[in-house]
Enzyme design. Sequence first.
Site, short mmCIF file in Angstrom:
data_model
loop_
_atom_site.label_atom_id
_atom_site.label_comp_id
_atom_site.label_asym_id
_atom_site.label_seq_id
_atom_site.Cartn_x
_atom_site.Cartn_y
_atom_site.Cartn_z
CD GLU A 37 -10.27 -7.55 -34.74
OE1 GLU A 37 -10.68 -6.41 -34.45
OE2 GLU A 37 -10.28 -8.01 -35.90
CD GLU A 95 -15.36 -10.83 -40.47
OE1 GLU A 95 -15.82 -11.96 -40.37
OE2 GLU A 95 -15.70 -10.01 -41.32
#
Length: 807
Positions: A438, A441
């Site tokens: 997401e 990271e």
Amino acid sequence: MNALSAAYRWLDDHGMAFGAPGLEPRWTSSKKDAVCTAYAASSRVWFTVSHGTLNEVYYPTIDRPQIRDMEFLFTDGETFFHEEKRDFEYDFHYVDPDALAVRVVATDLQGRYRVTKEFLCDPHHPVVLVRVKIDGEEDLLQRLKCYALLAPHIEGGGAGNSGRSIEVAGQRALIAWKNGTSLSMGASCGFTRSSCGFVGSSDGYQDLVQNMRMDWQFGQALNGNIALMGEIDVARNREFTLAIALGEGHHAALAGMMQSLSTPYEAHLKRFIEQWYRAPAPEYLAGKSTDGGRLMRISHNVVLAHEDKTYTGAFIASASIPWGASKGDDDLGGYHLVWTRDMVQSASALLACGRVDTARRALVYLACSQRPDGSFPQNFWIDGTPYWTGIQLDEVAFPIILAWRLWKLGGLGGFDVFPFVENAAAFLVHYAPVTQQERWEENAGYSPSTLAAVISGLICAADIARGHKAPELAEFLEVYADWIESHLEEWTTTTNGVLHPDVRYHYVRIVPPHPGDPFYNPSIGDGRLNLANRTPGEQYNFAANEIVDAGFLELVRYGVRRADDPLIINSLKVIDKVLRIDTPYGPCWRRYNHDGYGQQKDGGPFLHYGQGRAWPLLTGERAHYELAAGKDVTPFITALERFSSFGGMLPEQIWDYHDLPGEGLFFGRSAGAAQPLVWAHSEYLKLLRSATDGQVFDRISCVAERYAAPCEQRRGGCQIEIFKIIRPVHTVGAGKRLRIVDRDQFQVIWTIDGWTTRQTSDSKSAGYPGFFAEITTQSGQQGQIEFTLYWPQQHRWLGYNFTVQVA
């Protein structure tokens, strides 16, 4: 003493020992057995000691001299040696409020002399110019020597650099090189002496600190972590210009340096400011600021300055390196890479400032960086070379949204955006709703912020497709977006919240993949997350319902959910209880609880672990939500302005604990992370535009019209359940259609009566996203659907059956 020898000595002092470097650590006490693990990064070492149920972390103090930048050193050769970054008081100004030329006035702590420096870039060459003026007590200036000290980190790394003292056009100068890239440093008055050495042993700093005199004049230093130093006789040169130039090869660097120095500094300054005047800041946004527009002007210029001048349209995340003074060469990446997410934020902010042409350059650059499968690298160098390799669906959706914004503004010029958008949308269809990472990271699964971008990107792509006379593709993409939207609450929330006593049902940061989903990792544990960057010995595995962030606000920002949605409101109660930090300058929020990316708990730099701190850009995101909810956002604007540095730079993170003066950390002021963070400046610019317009600038009209209308005006829920081999579904509601999607043309052979009878359905083309076929169920139907697939063009059978229960 290096870090490793210091660790050995520390262990010896404590009666412990461990195996040779490179072997599995085995540490034993002289009295008791213990299991220990060593960690090392740059100049720090730390290790954990476990004995029974006891777990301790040790941080021995280890000093290693490091030179990571360019600075001036001053000495009279007899009574003092001054290092610029330690022995002066500073005053900072912009030479002109509309340009990024800065003036720094440094005064000796005893007030005996003053150094005034102005920094700018040659407008036409890759050369940094520093104009230096030194004044003070005449008796002292007659004895004063100034030394320019530079540690080159060519191509991002300190190792493997080489340097040499040279003479060019009758003047002494310095040159460094690595892998075909060269750097030169020279002064308008020339250096009276110069030297090249290895950092920590033979560099100019080590020379001067011994006896306040320059005794070494080493001609070259090859293939190492080096430092260059040139001497300037202040008695004869009270004013001079220093130039640092880059080039492909020695000749390019030296020619650029000498050409820049041949032009009077005043002419450079005049041209530099004039050219910034050609890109004026949007003064109409200053009306919503609370500082007279100062941070607005700086933010506008900061975003523009982060566009590369060779690869036009490439916007990096920051010219700074988070905790750069403590980093080694083990991670050459950083914020000087292109992150698609950050870059689209920059381009969108420039759109908010009316800079359509600049945003189009960014879009075209992204289109040229797109992979054949429609995706984008997690991050990449400005020449398009990928660095990290994660799959982040929001980074594929954001370019589509940028393309839609430019398309709606009529700002695409002659660029045909449709193939680019269709290809990116196809990638989203192939992978969504599960992302490998997401926006922070780190984790895979169902992320509210990622799905907000994916839904919005698909609807924008559908709008563009319909505008390009592709209605079938448009409908297919809309159905896919509707399917994700209809499951948002199911996929991204918990009904068993444990963080707020009054809120059990709320959004979480991310729900991990389920068995059978892409990126599912059984070793983590079902419904659990492994959090990155946790301090050695700390818990790192958590249940998903224990971890929250405010990424769900992106649903409101783009128009997927209304600001008055009860689930949004209740989720904010959890966020404010867990993540909000009220600083002397205004409210700020951490990314998520138990975040390990940030300054360490003792104030030390982040080195593979730490404590996540509050992010000013999240104050901007919260402000956008409050604006959507009809509230006054002036306090948030003021907070962002007060979070910025004296020079107007917005940091990635602020220190959110009590003051630690010894570490230079103060509550509500910048921590050691990136500064400036261009995303934060972009968020501030968009907030001013949103406040000026009275509505969120990032709101996407076609998304809001589809999903955020009042309940009585909304259309019925999605009547399709989507099945993919990489993400099979196990139930379908009676009366809904089961849509099977695959990249290649196929047939579905299916039965609802245990293969007493069977039916065959041919797939239809949806364009780049592939093919789909549907099986219709009836209201009240019970039982199950069993099917397999056959690819006629490849003469290939799936080889097994799937079963879907009709609920």
